[in-house]
Design an enzyme around this catalytic site. Structure first.
Site, PDB file in Angstrom:
ATOM      1  N   LYS A 175       0.865  -1.182   0.000  1.00 24.93           N
ATOM      2  CA  LYS A 175       0.000   0.000   0.000  1.00 24.93           C
ATOM      3  C   LYS A 175       0.898   1.228   0.000  1.00 24.93           C
ATOM      4  CE  LYS A 175      -1.798   3.068   1.837  1.00 24.93           C
ATOM      5  NZ  LYS A 175      -1.820   4.520   1.456  1.00 24.93           N
ATOM      6  N   CYS A 283      13.234  10.575   7.360  1.00 25.39           N
ATOM      7  CA  CYS A 283      13.159  10.206   8.773  1.00 25.39           C
ATOM      8  C   CYS A 283      14.543  10.206   9.410  1.00 25.39           C
ATOM      9  CB  CYS A 283      12.510   8.833   8.934  1.00 25.39           C
ATOM     10  SG  CYS A 283      13.457   7.465   8.255  1.00 25.39           S
ATOM     11  N   GLU A 383       8.374  16.713  15.135  1.00 25.38           N
ATOM     12  CA  GLU A 383       9.007  16.323  13.874  1.00 25.38           C
ATOM     13  C   GLU A 383       8.381  17.162  12.753  1.00 25.38           C
ATOM     14  OE1 GLU A 383      10.202  12.307  11.395  1.00 25.38           O
ATOM     15  OE2 GLU A 383       8.246  12.376  12.361  1.00 25.38           O
TER      16      GLU A 383
END
Length: 501
Positions: A175, A283, A383
């Site tokens: 996905k 990330c 973040e």
């Protein structure tokens, strides 16, 4: 001209499904809609999963030699055409072309690793553990495995998982992010060309409906996820309740600690590369510079001079940094910059008003640097996932380590120093999963495993490497006795617990 529809992928061909719902896919450099991606209904999702379930037993039964040949063929084709995949990534994500091709190359390392699957899943054998009894182990595939990947690495992150999963004998349902879904279809078609049987690699396009179907389906044995921490926690909890194996890699707030004895030119180059590469949408991006003592007074001018040479623009035109992925994400990043100014941080480089003359409608945010950031400010705690670097000043090494260890995240950290003793101490004391010593983005090579600590990982298993092999297989241990036909065993009844002798 007909509208470009980005479909699901089932049985080695595009699949429309039953849902008419779609979402816009944009070119971040121009702001133009480049296509529309299908958003699966629950019925569509289960149809895709059923296809994978049907294919899994036959693929698992295929010999290791034949499976490896197909994986190796995929590896050859991908290496030959990685520039084509890079161009697709740039057109939908926005990162510059050489960065996109670099992403594919790092994913290719995992395919290389998976080509050795015959060695990686070997069992063990112990003869005569007890009189006439042998023990051996084997590793077997799980069946159908689900992968839910983020927008920032539409090729590399799926390749952290599916090469090993497929080589080990599983069927995969991928996905991808609805923001940049075309890379998944390109890779699916490459698997078809490599000879992968129908149904072994499927692509399920969609949003939360598709995600929840994968998390809940009893036919999906495991979930691999990469994304923000709140969603990673949701994925882990929901999939675990459904009885699945889960590796859910969450968010990060990665620090770079700079000691006074660091090479400042190397450090300045590294911090600019790590903070602003891919517009900070990594990330593993460095978003906090922890400067120990007076080192920042010499380092900050070096950072400013290097940022001044960067060219922000369309990633296909030889720029250093491209746009961020969507207009909404750009606006969110800008709101964080506004908040940092309001909170009292000193803005050294302001990327809010950057203009790209030949692409006025692109989603632009320029490199931004804040100094005198404190740990209670949102630009430090959250973040941001954009090109925003916060400088935090501390007096000592001990303060720097305490600051890093106090973060709820534990994904990546870097230390820049000329001292081997300080580096060795840092490796042992810092509570983070991936550490770089004079390396700003410490992404492990494929034969090691990727993953953080604390709120950067939910589940016990990291991505790729031997942890990935173990995640996508399960072990059996067989204890066997074969009677010697030349002897006749004496009858024996023994109800005590068996022991080895």
């Amino acid at each position: 001209m007909s509208e470009h529809i980005i479909e699901h992928w089932v049985n080695n061909a595009p699949f429309s499904g039953t849902s008419s719902a779609t979402a816009d896919v944009t070119n971040p450099a121009t702001g133009a809609i480049s296509g529309r991606v299908r958003l699966a209904s629950d019925a569509d999702a289960h149809a895709v999963i059923a296809t994978a379930k049907k294919a899994a037993p036959g693929w698992a039964a295929l010999s290791l030699a034949k499976r490896t040949q197909i994986v190796f063929r995929f590896r050859q084709l991908l290496d030959e055409r990685k520039a084509d995949l890079g161009a697709i990534i740039t057109s939908e994500h926005g990162k510059v072309l050489d960065d996109a091709i670099g992403e594919v190359s790092r994913g290719l390392e995992v395919v290389d690793f998976a080509c050795g699957i015959a060695h990686l899943i070997k069992g063990e054998f112990s003869e005569q553990v007890s009189t006439g009894i042998d023990v051996h182990s084997k590793r077997q595939p799980l069946g159908v495995v689900g992968i839910i990947s983020p927008f920032n690495f539409p090729a590399m992150v799926p390749m952290w998982f599916f090469p090993i999963a497929i080589a080990a004998g599983n069927a995969v349902v991928l996905k991808p992010s609805e923001k940049d879904p075309s890379a998944a279809l390109w890779m699916a078609d490459l698997w078809r060309e490599a000879g992968l049987p129908d149904g072994v690699f499927t692509v399920l396009q969609g949003n939360k409906v598709a995600v929840d179907a994968l998390l809940d389906s009893p036919d999906v044995a495991s979930i691999s996820f990469v994304g923000s921490t709140p969603i990673a926690r949701y994925v882990y909890e929901r999939a675990s309740l459904a009885g699945k194996r889960v590796q859910a890699l969450g968010g990060a707030k990665n620090h770079m600690v700079v000691l006074p004895d660091a090479n400042l030119d190397l450090t300045a180059d590294s911090i600019v590369n790590a903070a602003f590469g891919s517009a900070g949408e990594r990330c593993m991006a460095i978003s906090v510079l922890v400067a120990v003592g007076p080192v920042i007074d010499e380092l900050l001018p070096r950072i400013q001079s290097r940022v001044g040479t960067l060219r922000v623009g369309d990633g296909t035109l030889g720029c250093n940094m491209g746009p961020v992925v969507t207009r909404e994400h750009r606006d969110k990043i800008v709101s964080y910059i506004d908040g940092g100014v309001s909170a009292g941080a000193k803005i050294v480089i302001d990327g809010r008003e950057i203009k790209v003359a030949d692409r006025p409608d692109g989603f632009w945010v320029g490199p931004t640097v804040f100094d005198h950031v404190t740990t209670d400010m949102e630009i430090y705690t959250d973040e941001i996932f954009g090109p925003v670097l916060s400088v935090v000043r501390v007096d000592t090494y001990e303060e720097a380590v305490e600051l890093v260890n106090s973060s709820p995240y534990g994904n990546g950290v870097a230390l820049f120093t000329g001292s081997g003793g300080a580096a060795r101490r840092f490796e042992n004391e810092v509570q983070v999963g991936m550490i770089g010593i004079n390396v700003p983005v410490p992404v492990p090579t494929a034969y090691y495993s990727f993953g953080g600590w604390k709120d950067s990982l939910f589940g016990d298993t990291h991505a790729h490497g031997m942890e990935g092999v173990r995640f996508f297989t399960r072990a059996k241990v067989i204890t066997s006795r074969w009677l010697d036909p030349s002897t006749s065993p004496s009858p024996e009844l023994q109800l005590a617990f068996p022991t080895n002798d």
